[in-house]
Design a protein around this motif. Structure first.
Motif, short mmCIF file in Angstrom:
data_model
loop_
_atom_site.label_atom_id
_atom_site.label_comp_id
_atom_site.label_asym_id
_atom_site.label_seq_id
_atom_site.Cartn_x
_atom_site.Cartn_y
_atom_site.Cartn_z
N GLN A 112 0.83 -1.21 0.00
CA GLN A 112 0.00 0.00 0.00
C GLN A 112 0.86 1.26 0.00
O GLN A 112 0.49 2.26 -0.61
N GLN A 113 2.02 1.21 0.64
CA GLN A 113 2.93 2.36 0.63
C GLN A 113 3.40 2.67 -0.79
O GLN A 113 3.75 3.81 -1.09
N SER A 114 3.42 1.65 -1.65
CA SER A 114 3.81 1.83 -3.05
C SER A 114 2.60 1.84 -3.98
O SER A 114 2.72 1.64 -5.18
N SER A 115 1.39 2.04 -3.41
CA SER A 115 0.13 2.16 -4.16
C SER A 115 -0.35 0.86 -4.79
O SER A 115 -1.03 0.87 -5.82
N TRP A 116 -0.02 -0.28 -4.18
CA TRP A 116 -0.46 -1.57 -4.69
C TRP A 116 -1.43 -2.22 -3.72
O TRP A 116 -1.35 -2.03 -2.52
N SER A 117 -2.32 -3.07 -4.26
CA SER A 117 -3.22 -3.90 -3.47
C SER A 117 -3.14 -5.33 -4.00
O SER A 117 -3.31 -5.55 -5.20
N LEU A 118 -2.88 -6.29 -3.12
CA LEU A 118 -2.61 -7.67 -3.53
C LEU A 118 -3.89 -8.50 -3.57
O LEU A 118 -4.65 -8.54 -2.62
N ILE A 119 -4.06 -9.23 -4.69
CA ILE A 119 -5.14 -10.20 -4.87
C ILE A 119 -4.47 -11.51 -5.21
O ILE A 119 -3.73 -11.59 -6.19
#
Length: 185
Positions: free
Chosen positions: A174-181
């Motif tokens: 999230q700090q790098s603007s990602w969300s894991l699926i």
């Protein structure tokens, strides 16, 4: 801040061209098309890919391991250089270890270049220990490989660590603007 989706899923032969592109970016063409095809078609090989629909390269990372008796032998773990230092390697390693654990494997092992401090640090964060050294393992420059080992994948403390890592990795992404699926189908 809007988060960009990252999806981890099993790779198939349909991903071959993307694998070759990623290999060229990460390893300058280390594995051949035949090598990747053999891995994708092997029943003992588990190949995961890290994708983002927001990237022109599509496949941002890959991780593969072989199931050998009770052991997951990690053969490759790579993230496109453009996406280094954003937590994607952690997400991939987490997914590889979770998949190995879900398949009932008890240990994980791998070889890593002795000079690859970034990768060694990542593996150590996940509890890997140095078990030995393979002299002159890498033929391109005669470099030694460290043999790293992680045991107890089926033990309650490891399963708790997996849950903890999932939270840590999600926060880091999230700090790098990602969300894991994660989709291991």
């Amino acid at each position: 801040m809007k988060l960009l989706d990252l999806k981890i899923q099993s790779l198939t032969v349909e991903h071959l061209s993307e694998l070759l592109e990623l290999d060229k970016a990460c390893f300058d063409g280390w594995w051949t098309m035949e090598g990747y095809l053999r891995e994708l078609e092997s029943p003992n090989s588990h190949f995961l890919g890290l994708f983002s629909p927001f990237s022109s390269s599509g496949l941002l990372g890959m991780g593969c391991f072989w199931s050998i008796l009770e052991e997951a032998h990690i053969t490759i773990l790579a993230v496109h250089p453009q996406y280094h230092r954003q937590g994607l390697g952690q997400a991939l390693l987490y997914s590889v270890l979770k998949t190995a654990g879900d398949r009932g494997l008890e240990r994980a092992t791998l070889e890593v270049r002795a000079s690859n401090q970034g990768a060694i640090s990542l593996y150590q964060k996940f509890g890997f220990k140095t078990a030995g050294r393979r002299p002159h393992y890498y033929k391109d420059n005669d470099e030694d490989a460290l043999i790293l080992w992680l045991s107890d994948l089926q033990q309650p403390n490891f399963l708790k660590n997996l849950d903890d890592w999932h939270s840590i990795i999600s926060d880091r992404l999230q700090q790098s603007s990602w969300s894991l699926i994660i989709n291991n189908s």
